[in-house]
Design a protein around this motif. Structure first.
Motif, PDB file in Angstrom:
ATOM      1  N   LEU A   1     -18.640  27.886  23.843  1.00 51.25           N
ATOM      2  CA  LEU A   1     -18.407  27.829  22.379  1.00 51.25           C
ATOM      3  C   LEU A   1     -19.355  27.361  21.583  1.00 51.25           C
TER       4      LEU A   1
ATOM      5  N   PHE B   1     -10.127  29.925  21.893  1.00 53.71           N
ATOM      6  CA  PHE B   1     -11.152  29.706  21.204  1.00 53.71           C
ATOM      7  C   PHE B   1     -11.293  30.650  19.598  1.00 53.71           C
TER       8      PHE B   1
ATOM      9  N   SER C   1     -14.580  22.576  16.239  1.00 52.34           N
ATOM     10  CA  SER C   1     -15.346  23.363  17.165  1.00 52.34           C
ATOM     11  C   SER C   1     -15.232  21.794  17.657  1.00 52.34           C
TER      12      SER C   1
ATOM     13  N   TRP D   1     -12.578  20.931  20.305  1.00 50.08           N
ATOM     14  CA  TRP D   1     -13.074  21.646  21.855  1.00 50.08           C
ATOM     15  C   TRP D   1     -13.763  21.268  22.270  1.00 50.08           C
TER      16      TRP D   1
END
Length: 447
Positions: free
Chosen positions: A89, A277, A294, A297
């Protein structure tokens, strides 16, 4: 159960050297195995939640051992997968988007490089700390910050030194001025940390102190960067063929192809989460929205990584602080390590990588501890008369002092190696890091 299962259990429980035996409330079940362990003890300990929740009189010993083993392996696999997902990520979405976010907010490249990029590289440590401090009743988040700080400043140079020795073939000269500047601010950050936890309590003024130091650091870094012309900090880096001592660029590309094969397997393993994602953060999405998604996550993955490693440590009766300083710290710092190694193999540049790792440590200590401590103290202020809270481990002030000593040991190692990144610096940093880990375990059990 069969002998094979018992042997596997015995090998797993060799980690019990870390287990403090305070009391044994029930009869000890003895199992004969052939790998040197004469006894497997069924212990009842405050940290061993997985064992305490199973009544010893209701279920067989085999079932209890099997259930504990399944939980142990399951939590470890969840932790590893979460760490790999966080690295993916940050590498593919979070950090690249920060540059786009800086452009969309009309920020200068200097401010983006000084403020946003280090925040992205230290993101795993910061979010692990936030989750550990706000959502668990232990010090695993604080321990992860201290452990990852030592990992970044010692383990990364150690591995990078071996990478240079193997793939470059000759020492790479480091920019002493650049590294010393960051180490100076890092020392101030550690001193601030020691001052805040010296009495094993954190109040709201302690958290504000760390946040003020963070603001001062950002101001100084922005001022320094704005006043300096854009130059190549690796002035001593030569061309690919000159740095390689006989290795041509094609040879190095062949080495990189091996890395590509490894990452290809990782991409297959991470395909489910990578697909999520891509779905939640499409390329056409604005950088501001992508930044917030983001963050969501990162928070989610950090939560599961902290919870899984907490259960893992409780199963083996390992103190949460030790688990945070070793396993969680290594897992959260792996993305920085992999990135540094790849950059050195492909370009031969090292100073910026080491400097970025130190900057990430400063962000992690001042922001990764200061912000959640401030939030927790504020919340406690609404429910109690004192906006403060106590730390669970008495060893953290001593461990912070050990972290400060490792900084001076790193400076001495850099001086002894003549500011050259090669196998000598690698061995020195690796030895210091191993000594730090041993001392932290000793201090945790003695204090």
């Amino acid at each position: 159960m069969g002998k094979g299962l018992l042997i596997a259990i015995g090998l797993t429980l060799t980690l019990s050297s870390l287990i403090p035996v305070d009391s044994i409330d029930h009869n000890i079940e003895t199992i004969d195995i052939t790998v040197g362990l004469s006894y497997i003890k069924q212990l009842q300990h405050p940290r061993c939640n997985s064992l305490n929740t199973i009544p010893i009189d209701d279920l067989s010993v085999d079932y209890k051992i099997l259930s504990s083993l399944v939980g142990l392996v399951g939590n470890l696999l969840i932790f590893i997968y979460c760490c790999l997902a966080i690295g993916s990520l940050c590498d593919k979405h979070f950090v690249p988007n920060l540059s786009d976010l800086g452009d969309s907010l009309s920020l200068s490249h200097e401010i983006t490089a000084t403020l946003l990029i280090p925040f992205g590289t230290s993101g795993p440590e910061i979010f692990s700390s936030i989750v550990g401090i706000l959502f668990t009743d232990n010090d695993i988040g604080t321990g992860a910050i201290i452990g990852s700080s030592c990992y970044n400043q010692l383990a990364i140079p150690a591995v990078c030194g071996l990478t240079v020795a193997i793939f470059v073939g000759r020492p790479v000269k480091l920019d002493s001025e650049l590294i010393l500047k960051d180490l100076f601010f890092f020392i101030i950050s550690i001193i601030g940390l020691i001052f805040t936890i010296k009495d094993n309590r954190v109040d709201i003024m302690d958290a504000i102190l760390l946040l003020i130091l963070f603001g001062l650091y950002i101001c100084v870094k922005v001022g320094q960067t704005s006043g300096e012309p854009t130059t190549n900090n690796e002035a001593n880096v030569e061309s690919c063929e000159e740095q390689s001592s006989g290795k041509t660029c094609d040879d190095i590309n062949d080495d990189n192809s091996e890395d590509s094969l490894v990452f290809k397997y990782l991409d297959i393993v991470l395909l489910p989460i990578s697909t999520l994602f891509d779905i939640t953060m499409p390329s056409k999405m604005s950088s501001l929205y992508k930044f917030f998604i983001s963050m969501i996550w990162l928070s989610t993955l950090s939560y599961f990584s902290v919870v899984s490693i907490t259960d893992f440590s409780e199963t083996l009766c390992i103190p949460h602080t030790i688990a945070g300083m070793t396993i969680l710290a290594a897992g959260s710092a792996v993305p920085d390590l992999v990135t540094s190694v790849i950059v050195i193999k492909r370009t031969g540049r090292a100073s910026m990588g080491i400097s970025s790792a130190i900057s990430a440590n400063i962000f992690a200590i001042l922001l990764g501890l200061g912000l959640p401590w401030f939030i927790k103290c504020t919340i406690n202020g609404f429910y109690t008369t004192s906006p403060s809270f106590g730390l669970y481990s008495n060893s953290l002030p001593f461990t912070s002092c050990l972290l400060l000593l490792t900084v001076f040991a790193l400076i001495l190692s850099l001086k002894m190696s003549d500011w050259q990144l090669f196998h000598k610096l690698s061995y020195l940093c690796g030895s210091i890091h191993a000594l730090f880990l041993v001392l932290t375990v000793v201090v945790e059990y003695l204090v």
